[in-house]
Scaffold this active site. Structure first.
Site, PDB file in Angstrom:
ATOM      1  N   HIS A 172     110.786  69.043  93.989  1.00 56.10           N
ATOM      2  CA  HIS A 172     112.091  68.867  93.355  1.00 56.10           C
ATOM      3  C   HIS A 172     112.376  67.385  93.113  1.00 56.10           C
ATOM      4  O   HIS A 172     113.133  67.041  92.190  1.00 56.10           O
ATOM      5  CB  HIS A 172     113.208  69.433  94.240  1.00 56.10           C
ATOM      6  N   ASP A 211     107.438  76.843  87.298  1.00 57.38           N
ATOM      7  CA  ASP A 211     108.572  76.542  88.154  1.00 57.38           C
ATOM      8  C   ASP A 211     109.587  75.785  87.282  1.00 57.38           C
ATOM      9  O   ASP A 211     109.332  75.477  86.109  1.00 57.38           O
ATOM     10  CB  ASP A 211     108.117  75.721  89.364  1.00 57.38           C
TER      11      ASP A 211
END
Length: 336
Positions: free
Chosen positions: A181, A250
């Site tokens: 992230h 993702d």
């Protein structure tokens, strides 16, 4: 006309008129919900209906409902669960697969009730000493065979309850020491070690309908590009792992990826991903992604249609599933 090869999020618990118009024009294949979108069962059912109405079809609606820390549906309205690694470790080996099947059968019932028909689970990454904390307790085990067994139990529990599973994070993120992230993880392991361990659970579940790629560089496979944007890694997923289901990225907004959002999307599709995922509901970012993404065609369209054809199952008797699950958990506690 086929839908566009993108899954999008929305900003809040209700669709704005701007979002309705944008989704109608963009025609994404599906949608994903987060905690910001979920308040009550009634509100969430209304939102999932509105999302589907915006594109005029029964579009899939996704969520991350692993249980534990990664859960978009929370108590007291919905069931709370222990992190998967803790739960598996606390159960006798003989009871683990059944308990995980029941756990995700119950989760499937909660999701189906509010119009969600895809869950981003199971997590097939191996728990290792170097696994980043963002992922570690979401794993099932460090043993590839046990991860495969738990993963199949999870996937089959979801399917039996009418919810499609998504394998993640293909081809295995357990060796990643960084949080994708925030930055790009690099795995230095040799190809043989990856093949023998990390890739094995994904190979064992290659018959499942959908999977999500990892934003991770595997030096032994492609020294520069993350799996999501690497033709070499995607080729290995198709050939060595043998996965011919729908492969989605993702989240494109994760900081492991570089470039503007159109570039991120185009690189993933060029590498061989079938579908891109953008989660945060930010209008400008979504517009850039949509502008770079074509409508589904060829093998990607066939895989998407095959995945949706596996929607089915039924919620079943949740009281019976819960009673069996609680009995397994109580038996584990009694013998602890």
């Amino acid at each position: 006309m086929a839908a566009r090869a993108v899954i999008l999020g929305c900003a809040g618990p209700e669709l704005s008129e701007d979002e309705r118009r944008f989704f109608a024009a963009a025609d994404p294949w599906g949608f994903i919900l987060f905690a910001r979108n979920i308040e009550t069962p009634e509100q969430t059912r209304a939102l999932t209906r509105a999302l589907r109405d915006s594109v005029g079809r029964d579009a899939p609606v996704l969520v991350d409902q692993e249980g534990g820390r990664v859960a978009r549906l929370r108590g007291p309205v919905w069931r709370e669960w222990a992190p998967a690694l803790e739960e598996c470790a606390g159960l006798p080996v003989a009871a683990r697969a059944r308990a995980m099947h029941l756990r995700y059968r119950l989760i499937a019932g909660e999701l189906a009730e509010i119009g969600i028909d895809v869950n981003c689970a199971p997590v097939l990454d191996l728990a290792r000493a170097e696994t980043h904390g963002i992922l570690l307790n979401r794993c099932y085990s460090g043993d590839p065979a046990e991860v495969a067994a738990m993963g199949r139990a999870v996937a089959e529990g979801l399917l039996a309850g009418g919810v499609l599973p998504i394998l993640k994070h293909m081809p295995g993120q357990g060796r990643a020491p960084l949080d994708s992230h925030r930055e790009l993880p690099v795995v230095e392991a040799e190809a043989a070690a990856l093949e023998a361990a990390d890739f094995a659970p994904f190979r064992a579940l290659a018959d499942m309908p959908m999977a999500m790629s990892a934003h991770v560089v595997y030096r032994a496979l492609d020294p520069e590009r993350p799996a999501t944007q690497s033709p070499r890694v995607i080729g290995m997923i198709r050939e060595s792992i043998g996965f011919d289901g729908l492969l989605m990225t993702d989240d494109l907004s994760m900081q492991a990826l570089k470039g503007d959002f159109g570039e991120r999307a185009a690189r993933a599709l060029d590498a061989g991903c079938d579908m891109v995922l953008h989660c945060n509901g930010v209008a400008g970012e979504m517009a850039a992604v949509v502008a770079a993404v074509p409508r589904l065609a060829g093998r990607a369209r066939a895989r998407a249609e095959a995945a949706l054809a596996r929607r089915g199952g039924a919620p079943g008797e949740s009281a019976a599933f819960e009673a069996e699950y609680r009995a397994l958990a109580a038996g584990a506690s009694a013998h602890a």
